[in-house]
Design an enzyme around this catalytic site. Sequence first.
Site, short mmCIF file in Angstrom:
data_model
loop_
_atom_site.label_atom_id
_atom_site.label_comp_id
_atom_site.label_asym_id
_atom_site.label_seq_id
_atom_site.Cartn_x
_atom_site.Cartn_y
_atom_site.Cartn_z
N SER A 146 1.09 -1.35 -0.01
CA SER A 146 -0.23 0.00 0.16
C SER A 146 0.90 1.23 -0.02
O SER A 146 2.15 1.35 0.11
CB SER A 146 -1.00 -0.18 1.23
OG SER A 146 0.00 -0.18 2.23
N LEU A 161 1.39 3.34 -2.33
CA LEU A 161 2.24 3.88 -3.66
C LEU A 161 1.79 5.09 -4.17
O LEU A 161 2.26 5.44 -5.35
CB LEU A 161 1.96 2.61 -4.35
CG LEU A 161 2.97 1.16 -4.05
CD1 LEU A 161 2.54 0.12 -5.15
CD2 LEU A 161 4.30 1.49 -4.02
N GLY A 162 0.74 5.63 -3.73
CA GLY A 162 0.35 6.80 -4.23
C GLY A 162 -0.82 6.83 -5.22
O GLY A 162 -0.86 7.47 -6.35
N GLU A 166 -11.09 4.32 -7.73
CA GLU A 166 -10.24 4.00 -7.01
C GLU A 166 -10.54 3.03 -6.03
O GLU A 166 -11.29 3.08 -5.06
CB GLU A 166 -9.29 4.89 -6.35
CG GLU A 166 -7.95 4.65 -5.80
CD GLU A 166 -7.40 5.69 -4.82
OE1 GLU A 166 -7.82 6.88 -4.96
OE2 GLU A 166 -6.81 5.38 -3.97
N LYS A 220 13.42 -5.39 -9.55
CA LYS A 220 12.74 -6.67 -9.64
C LYS A 220 11.64 -6.52 -10.10
O LYS A 220 10.48 -5.91 -9.45
CB LYS A 220 12.85 -7.21 -8.25
CG LYS A 220 14.22 -7.74 -7.84
CD LYS A 220 14.82 -8.78 -8.81
CE LYS A 220 16.33 -9.37 -8.46
NZ LYS A 220 16.77 -10.02 -9.54
N LYS A 223 9.47 -9.30 -10.42
CA LYS A 223 8.40 -10.50 -10.21
C LYS A 223 7.07 -10.00 -9.19
O LYS A 223 6.26 -10.75 -9.48
CB LYS A 223 9.29 -11.36 -9.48
CG LYS A 223 8.94 -12.95 -9.14
CD LYS A 223 8.66 -13.58 -10.31
CE LYS A 223 9.35 -13.95 -11.46
NZ LYS A 223 10.38 -15.27 -11.58
N THR A 246 5.50 -7.46 -9.41
CA THR A 246 4.39 -6.95 -10.32
C THR A 246 3.86 -8.17 -11.08
O THR A 246 2.81 -8.03 -10.98
CB THR A 246 5.19 -6.07 -11.45
OG1 THR A 246 5.78 -4.62 -10.50
CG2 THR A 246 4.14 -5.56 -12.56
N GLY A 300 -9.57 20.41 15.80
CA GLY A 300 -9.11 19.34 16.67
C GLY A 300 -10.25 18.71 17.73
O GLY A 300 -11.35 19.55 17.71
N CYS A 332 -11.19 26.38 13.49
CA CYS A 332 -12.31 25.71 13.97
C CYS A 332 -12.10 25.38 15.44
O CYS A 332 -12.12 26.59 16.38
CB CYS A 332 -12.24 24.24 13.47
SG CYS A 332 -13.81 23.32 13.64
N HIS A 334 -13.56 25.43 7.78
CA HIS A 334 -12.24 24.57 7.45
C HIS A 334 -11.88 25.06 6.10
O HIS A 334 -12.28 24.32 5.06
CB HIS A 334 -12.09 23.16 7.54
CG HIS A 334 -12.28 22.58 8.79
ND1 HIS A 334 -11.19 22.38 9.66
CD2 HIS A 334 -13.43 22.15 9.64
CE1 HIS A 334 -11.34 21.73 10.75
NE2 HIS A 334 -12.64 21.67 10.62
N GLU A 388 -9.27 25.40 4.68
CA GLU A 388 -7.94 24.56 3.91
C GLU A 388 -8.42 23.43 2.99
O GLU A 388 -7.98 23.08 2.07
CB GLU A 388 -7.15 23.79 4.79
CG GLU A 388 -7.91 22.54 5.72
CD GLU A 388 -8.54 22.81 7.16
OE1 GLU A 388 -8.95 24.32 7.01
OE2 GLU A 388 -8.87 22.40 8.08
N1 GLN Z 1 -13.88 19.90 18.76
C1 GLN Z 1 -14.48 20.93 18.39
C2 GLN Z 1 -16.02 20.90 17.93
O1 GLN Z 1 -16.39 19.71 17.79
C3 GLN Z 1 -13.79 21.55 17.10
C4 GLN Z 1 -13.88 20.62 15.83
C5 GLN Z 1 -13.01 20.94 14.83
O2 GLN Z 1 -11.81 21.57 15.17
N2 GLN Z 1 -12.94 20.30 13.63
O3 GLN Z 1 -16.64 21.78 17.97
#
Ligand code: GLN
Length: 543
Positions: A13, A15-16, A139, A186, A188, A190, A355, A382, A515, A517
């Site tokens: 696993s 391998l991209g 995929e 090698k 093999k 593959t 988090g 968040c 979020h 990002e």
């Molecule tokens: N733990 C926080 C919440 O549930 C923030 C969640 C997060 O940062 N994605 O509100």
Amino acid sequence: MARYIFITGGVVSSLGKGLMAASLAALLQARGYSVRIRKFDPYLNVDPGTMSPYQHGEVYVTDDGAETDLDLGHYERFTGVASRQSDNVTSGRIYQQIITRERKGDYLGATVQVIPHVTDAIKAFAQDDVDGLDFVLCEIGGTVGDIESLPFIEAIRQLRNDLGRGQSVSIHLTLVPYIAAAGELKTKPTQHSVRELAALGVSPDVLVCRSEQPLPDGERAKIALFCNVPKEAVIPALDAKSIYAVPEQYHAEGLDREVLKAFGIEPGEAPRLDRWSDIMDRLENPEGEVTIGVVGKYVGLPDAYKSLHEALIHGGIANRVKVNIRWLDAELFEGDEDEIAARLEPMHAILVPGGFGERGSEGKIASVRFARERNVPFFGICLGMQMACIEAAREGGLTSASTTEFGETDVPIVGLITEWMSKDGLQQREEGGDLGGTMRLGAYPAKLTGNSVVSSIYQATDISERHRHRYEVNTGYKDVLEKGGLVFSGMSPDGTLPEIVERPDHPWFVGVQFHPELKSKPFDPHPLFASFIEAAVKQSRLV
Ligand code: GLN
């Protein structure tokens, strides 16, 4: 009718495969085709939402509120096509669906079996929501030979027949290891992996061979001979210097051309890949560099913050600077102030990411304080925004300020939200209810204050961003927090949920409940990340 490209992996696993799928989709797109990429995950969790970031990396959230595999983030970053719930399915979800139907008696007394019931469900998933597409790339997670992936391979075998000749292509990604003692690559493993796949009824049309050394012509010919594919369809794939170099690299090796040929489509003119060469030019010829400290909890596994990592790099692309990311364990920031300062002083900007849970939270709050007091650019995402609000409250004298996520508190600056409006109507949750799929998830609109820092960053006052959280900043404390200089510059359209806070008197201090990002792309960096890195560049000139 959409054509299908099935992507499997063999030998080992990691391998991209996801990156290969995303790059191939980007190349087909550059040739003018419409694409969509799907991920089939063989594990039994219904979705990765309840899995630890240490186990599975980041949970990627789509606009329509699905908690999905992080590969969907790659797909979106490479193609710009917004992923949907219908683009990721797990064995768990398929079995859940089947067992629910079985309990209702929908199978009318039939014996429910892997073939045809599970395979039918997999095929239905692959064919759902694909109208108007030229190519659907599917995929399959895991490695051929895993017990768990068998129903998926069987479903592909059936689907290839159902779709008919010329309507699907199978790509198998394998490893060609270099044995230093023998000084040889090698082939093999593959050969064995292709044989295993063929024994399940799926013969690959194109082989992508990952290796650390260039694949000599002789080895390429040998793989072609033993694996029953044309030599040109054995695509060498060396490690790339950046993930954003991968599309051009695969194109140079002929991947998109061979896939089209396998469909019987004349490849025609080469696609224009300026988008990718411009990104690489910016990454390889930076005009400066900045160091960003990310103070989080899951810093031991970079995949846990995959999209965040990429979005910071995109901010660097926007400003043509190299971004060095220092992943800092929040628990290291819980002690002595001088020690905290010594660790954070080398940073040109500080970011506290999303988090869950209390561990490390005092360190996150201490980092917010450092950034605020020292005028270092700060970005809270968040949980990071929630920590910024708690820090502001404590600074304003509410010393026991906290969030109900960490237990009972008499100053709930952040609290559980049990009711809110979504585009699907009123959402309600119970305290102590299920953990899976019960957060405020997916895209929600926000209204930004006209003359705020964030409205000038976005160049807009109406935005939409993706959420994944259970708790919200308590508007009951808005006045107190604003007195301390923290401005609520973005709110849900009905004014009940804080979406953004900022400090206008600080060089760059923004907290967002969503979020950003998740929506950043290398060719379209998210404005908040572009602006944050710009602020870090300014900071780097001061120190
Ligand atoms: N733990 C926080 C919440 O549930 C923030 C969640 C997060 O940062 N994605 O509100």
